[in-house]
Design a protein around this motif. Sequence first.
Motif, PDB file in Angstrom:
ATOM      1  N   TRP A   2      50.079  37.687  47.522  1.00  0.00           N
ATOM      2  CA  TRP A   2      49.344  37.651  46.255  1.00  0.00           C
ATOM      3  C   TRP A   2      48.169  36.677  46.262  1.00  0.00           C
ATOM      4  O   TRP A   2      47.111  37.000  45.700  1.00  0.00           O
ATOM      5  CB  TRP A   2      50.263  37.345  45.081  1.00  0.00           C
ATOM      6  CG  TRP A   2      49.483  37.340  43.810  1.00  0.00           C
ATOM      7  CD1 TRP A   2      49.087  36.270  43.074  1.00  0.00           C
ATOM      8  CD2 TRP A   2      48.913  38.483  43.151  1.00  0.00           C
ATOM      9  NE1 TRP A   2      48.327  36.654  41.993  1.00  0.00           N
ATOM     10  CE2 TRP A   2      48.206  38.020  42.017  1.00  0.00           C
ATOM     11  CE3 TRP A   2      48.937  39.856  43.406  1.00  0.00           C
ATOM     12  CZ2 TRP A   2      47.542  38.873  41.157  1.00  0.00           C
ATOM     13  CZ3 TRP A   2      48.271  40.710  42.537  1.00  0.00           C
ATOM     14  CH2 TRP A   2      47.582  40.218  41.428  1.00  0.00           C
ATOM     15  N   PRO A   3      48.274  35.459  46.812  1.00  0.00           N
ATOM     16  CA  PRO A   3      47.097  34.577  46.807  1.00  0.00           C
ATOM     17  C   PRO A   3      45.852  35.196  47.435  1.00  0.00           C
ATOM     18  O   PRO A   3      44.739  34.978  46.952  1.00  0.00           O
ATOM     19  CB  PRO A   3      47.574  33.350  47.596  1.00  0.00           C
ATOM     20  CG  PRO A   3      49.042  33.303  47.366  1.00  0.00           C
ATOM     21  CD  PRO A   3      49.467  34.751  47.329  1.00  0.00           C
TER      22      PRO A   3
ATOM     23  N   CYS B  46      43.399  27.669  39.473  1.00  0.00           N
ATOM     24  CA  CYS B  46      44.496  28.460  40.039  1.00  0.00           C
ATOM     25  C   CYS B  46      44.911  27.924  41.410  1.00  0.00           C
ATOM     26  O   CYS B  46      46.099  27.937  41.757  1.00  0.00           O
ATOM     27  CB  CYS B  46      44.088  29.924  40.146  1.00  0.00           C
ATOM     28  SG  CYS B  46      44.015  30.781  38.565  1.00  0.00           S
TER      29      CYS B  46
ATOM     30  N   LEU C 256      44.568  38.215  35.833  1.00  0.00           N
ATOM     31  CA  LEU C 256      44.833  37.485  37.073  1.00  0.00           C
ATOM     32  C   LEU C 256      45.771  36.309  36.829  1.00  0.00           C
ATOM     33  O   LEU C 256      46.714  36.072  37.604  1.00  0.00           O
ATOM     34  CB  LEU C 256      43.523  36.987  37.677  1.00  0.00           C
ATOM     35  CG  LEU C 256      42.748  37.949  38.578  1.00  0.00           C
ATOM     36  CD1 LEU C 256      41.496  37.272  39.104  1.00  0.00           C
ATOM     37  CD2 LEU C 256      43.607  38.424  39.741  1.00  0.00           C
ATOM     38  N   TYR C 257      45.514  35.554  35.781  1.00  0.00           N
ATOM     39  CA  TYR C 257      46.370  34.402  35.472  1.00  0.00           C
ATOM     40  C   TYR C 257      47.798  34.863  35.175  1.00  0.00           C
ATOM     41  O   TYR C 257      48.775  34.268  35.659  1.00  0.00           O
ATOM     42  CB  TYR C 257      45.804  33.644  34.277  1.00  0.00           C
ATOM     43  CG  TYR C 257      46.605  32.417  33.912  1.00  0.00           C
ATOM     44  CD1 TYR C 257      46.391  31.196  34.554  1.00  0.00           C
ATOM     45  CD2 TYR C 257      47.586  32.481  32.919  1.00  0.00           C
ATOM     46  CE1 TYR C 257      47.134  30.075  34.224  1.00  0.00           C
ATOM     47  CE2 TYR C 257      48.335  31.364  32.587  1.00  0.00           C
ATOM     48  CZ  TYR C 257      48.102  30.163  33.241  1.00  0.00           C
ATOM     49  OH  TYR C 257      48.855  29.056  32.915  1.00  0.00           O
TER      50      TYR C 257
ATOM     51  N   GLU D 124      49.302  37.615  36.159  1.00  0.00           N
ATOM     52  CA  GLU D 124      49.948  38.102  37.376  1.00  0.00           C
ATOM     53  C   GLU D 124      50.363  36.939  38.276  1.00  0.00           C
ATOM     54  O   GLU D 124      51.476  36.912  38.813  1.00  0.00           O
ATOM     55  CB  GLU D 124      49.000  39.040  38.133  1.00  0.00           C
ATOM     56  CG  GLU D 124      48.726  40.355  37.449  1.00  0.00           C
ATOM     57  CD  GLU D 124      49.945  41.248  37.394  1.00  0.00           C
ATOM     58  OE1 GLU D 124      50.744  41.227  38.354  1.00  0.00           O
ATOM     59  OE2 GLU D 124      50.115  41.956  36.392  1.00  0.00           O
ATOM     60  N   TYR D 125      49.468  35.971  38.467  1.00  0.00           N
ATOM     61  CA  TYR D 125      49.758  34.825  39.332  1.00  0.00           C
ATOM     62  C   TYR D 125      50.999  34.083  38.816  1.00  0.00           C
ATOM     63  O   TYR D 125      51.905  33.715  39.584  1.00  0.00           O
ATOM     64  CB  TYR D 125      48.557  33.880  39.362  1.00  0.00           C
ATOM     65  CG  TYR D 125      48.240  33.305  40.724  1.00  0.00           C
ATOM     66  CD1 TYR D 125      49.237  33.058  41.659  1.00  0.00           C
ATOM     67  CD2 TYR D 125      46.928  33.001  41.076  1.00  0.00           C
ATOM     68  CE1 TYR D 125      48.933  32.526  42.911  1.00  0.00           C
ATOM     69  CE2 TYR D 125      46.606  32.473  42.331  1.00  0.00           C
ATOM     70  CZ  TYR D 125      47.616  32.238  43.234  1.00  0.00           C
ATOM     71  OH  TYR D 125      47.320  31.722  44.480  1.00  0.00           O
TER      72      TYR D 125
ATOM     73  N   HIS E 252      44.530  37.752  44.966  1.00  0.00           N
ATOM     74  CA  HIS E 252      43.842  37.009  43.895  1.00  0.00           C
ATOM     75  C   HIS E 252      42.440  36.611  44.340  1.00  0.00           C
ATOM     76  O   HIS E 252      41.478  36.729  43.571  1.00  0.00           O
ATOM     77  CB  HIS E 252      44.667  35.766  43.534  1.00  0.00           C
ATOM     78  CG  HIS E 252      43.984  34.853  42.564  1.00  0.00           C
ATOM     79  ND1 HIS E 252      44.163  34.930  41.200  1.00  0.00           N
ATOM     80  CD2 HIS E 252      43.104  33.827  42.762  1.00  0.00           C
ATOM     81  CE1 HIS E 252      43.429  34.011  40.602  1.00  0.00           C
ATOM     82  NE2 HIS E 252      42.775  33.321  41.521  1.00  0.00           N
ATOM     83  N   HIS E 253      42.318  36.157  45.573  1.00  0.00           N
ATOM     84  CA  HIS E 253      41.001  35.748  46.086  1.00  0.00           C
ATOM     85  C   HIS E 253      40.051  36.938  46.164  1.00  0.00           C
ATOM     86  O   HIS E 253      38.873  36.813  45.803  1.00  0.00           O
ATOM     87  CB  HIS E 253      41.167  35.114  47.460  1.00  0.00           C
ATOM     88  CG  HIS E 253      39.870  34.736  48.100  1.00  0.00           C
ATOM     89  ND1 HIS E 253      39.086  33.682  47.656  1.00  0.00           N
ATOM     90  CD2 HIS E 253      39.189  35.290  49.151  1.00  0.00           C
ATOM     91  CE1 HIS E 253      37.999  33.602  48.395  1.00  0.00           C
ATOM     92  NE2 HIS E 253      38.032  34.556  49.310  1.00  0.00           N
TER      93      HIS E 253
ATOM     94  N   ASN F  46      39.049  29.649  39.053  1.00  0.00           N
ATOM     95  CA  ASN F  46      39.634  29.855  40.383  1.00  0.00           C
ATOM     96  C   ASN F  46      40.100  28.540  40.998  1.00  0.00           C
ATOM     97  O   ASN F  46      41.159  28.482  41.646  1.00  0.00           O
ATOM     98  CB  ASN F  46      38.604  30.524  41.301  1.00  0.00           C
ATOM     99  CG  ASN F  46      39.188  30.895  42.643  1.00  0.00           C
ATOM    100  OD1 ASN F  46      40.122  31.675  42.733  1.00  0.00           O
ATOM    101  ND2 ASN F  46      38.643  30.332  43.704  1.00  0.00           N
TER     102      ASN F  46
ATOM    103  N   SER G 202      41.693  46.733  47.516  1.00  0.00           N
ATOM    104  CA  SER G 202      40.883  45.629  46.990  1.00  0.00           C
ATOM    105  C   SER G 202      39.399  45.978  47.014  1.00  0.00           C
ATOM    106  O   SER G 202      38.644  45.572  46.119  1.00  0.00           O
ATOM    107  CB  SER G 202      41.134  44.352  47.798  1.00  0.00           C
ATOM    108  OG  SER G 202      42.496  43.964  47.720  1.00  0.00           O
TER     109      SER G 202
END
Length: 704
Positions: free
Chosen positions: A587-588, A635, A164-165, A167-168, A591-592, A632, A537
């Motif tokens: 994307w945010p 981020c 996740l990190y 990708e973000y 991510h959530h 989280n 998702s």
Amino acid sequence: MTPESLIASASINIGLAILALWLFSVLKKQPRNAVIYYARLLSDRHRAELPLHSSFSLPRFLPSVAWIPRAFRVPEDDILRRHGLDALVLMRLFKFGIKFFMLCSLLGVALLLPVDYYSESDLPTRKEYSMDAFTISNITRGSNKLWVHFSCLWFISFYALFLLYKEYKEILVKRLQQMRELSHRADQFTVLVRQVPVCPEHNTRSCGVDHFFSKHHPFSYHSHQMLYDGRDIEYLLGKQKKLKKELEENRDTEEHKHISISEEKFREFAHKVSHLQSETMLREKELPVAFVIFKSRRSAALVAQTQQHSNPLELITEMAPEPRDVSWRNLAIPQQILPLNKIGVILAAAALTIFFAIPVTAVQGIAKYEKLKKWFPPAMAVEFIPGLSSVVTGYLPSAILKGFMYIVPYAMLGMAYLGGSISKSKEEIKACNMVFYFLMGNVFFLSVISGSLLDEIGEYFTHPRDIPSHLAAAVSAQGEFFMTYILTDGLSGFSLEILQLGLITFDIIRSCTYGRAKENNTYLFSFPYFRVIPTVSLSILIGMIYAVVAPLMLPFLVGYFCLGYIVYFNQMEDVYEMTYDTCGCFWPIIHHYIFVSIILMQVTMVGLFGLKSKPSAAIATVPLILITIAYNEYCKIRFLPSFKHFPIQTAGEIDEVDEKNGEIEAHYVDAAKAYNRHQPCLERVSLAESPRNLNQPLLGTDSI
């Protein structure tokens, strides 16, 4: 659910997928189907040579798999260049699933499955629960083998957080890079201003905007474009366009007298529209909304992120969406009514969620066939047909559930539109949120709860204090149902998506009935992010929760994401149109969703460790939950602000490059024309020749 039911579900889904993909590969070669399978390439903006077989030959009717490897050959830079960052974000969501579940599958098959299978079982029999021998349910209470699951949980969690990190961070870099490459976009120079007060001197809102920004931003303010309540103009334009279309279609068939009458009506509409579009009439239709254009991106970003008026309820500013993304009708909704709209949307979404609890519970009743027979004896009639009970309990529940859930995204999108979002992209983002939480509540939680209720409903009445324990245990008990759901959603769902069966059927009916002599227009639609992102998702959520509980599901998820990547790459390339690009703002929320999935996985394992009489493992998992929550929050601080705002540093750097190249003036002048050109009620009607040019604006920004 018996092993026969699982085999029946897998067989039906695999068979449907093979049939659908075979039909697709053949139908795609037929020239008459190009309007469906090459809609994007046939559009005016994407002309290309199509790989069709016009001659009557054998290869035209043979299936082909050439479109499959194409998806993995195209680099990410080409996807970004051709379709935008939003499309790349979706593709990276599928890649995230492949990377995550590939490693989890190796870990699960090599380590967890042998530990689960070769343990002494607490279950009364392995025959009744076919999948339990391969799950954590097969581990005896208090066994030290549970530390293996504990270790895998920590490893999987940290691997997910690492991905996740990564990708973000990479998507944020691409977002800033995309902003630099799209330096010509009008929205980079434009601020949307709402609640514009009336100028006391001239009694118009347009003067109020001009006076305020000329006074407080004298060196950076360029011009503005007011919005108008032009519903009557849009109605007349719609009538005129319909008449134009009829004239063009019937010019060769109708009599000259009828054509002259139609042209006279067309001119009559044109005069009415011209009168309503006059400057004097438009001043009476001004809305308290304006697009304000600045001479630099830095100035626009500063104005959008700061309070302009001493009264925070006046001159509310934010960065404007790009012209093609604007939701013009929603901008006409008064600011005071928006909270009521949002409350109404929340209530409607809650009502829809409650309503869909009925079919979800019914589906679980079919899946729990053995228990259903005790409560509904006529259901035993299914057993008289050999093999039918396996199909009914294995394939039918997930297929019915998927069918019901297909209409939910469109209902949620309609609710998001009523919520008053200023752009189509924000409507889709809101719809994504509503659809995801709807699916999480109805497909996952309600399936677990309803399955548990039907499975041990008697014990629920006699021992109500044990309900939390039974619900925790039901997660592993429902593993078989969710495996069939993944098979149905992946194999059947993705294959029917690429086949476009509904459009093919509609096109055949249309060509044989009312549309026989008409031109075959393309079926070009916007890419359905609101439908794809929440569904994918949800599969990540199910996979993560069962990653340690039932690792046998993980290889199916790898296939799910591989097939999804291939299918939606094809749809992006040939079928759907990208009507806007938010530079990765999807994307945010993705991510959530994944963060929520990780937390649910960890909380579920805390409950299962408690049920397995391993309190030390349950307590030791709590720090993992806290680490995930802290990650989280980090981020949100590190990445999220750059997705919500236009960074001043980035805006200034782009301005410096444009100033060196001498392009900045041309860019903000074009921005001043863009919103004027796209506002529906400002379309110009040409009287010189029968209706050719309907897309030129009547008023320039300088005249307002």
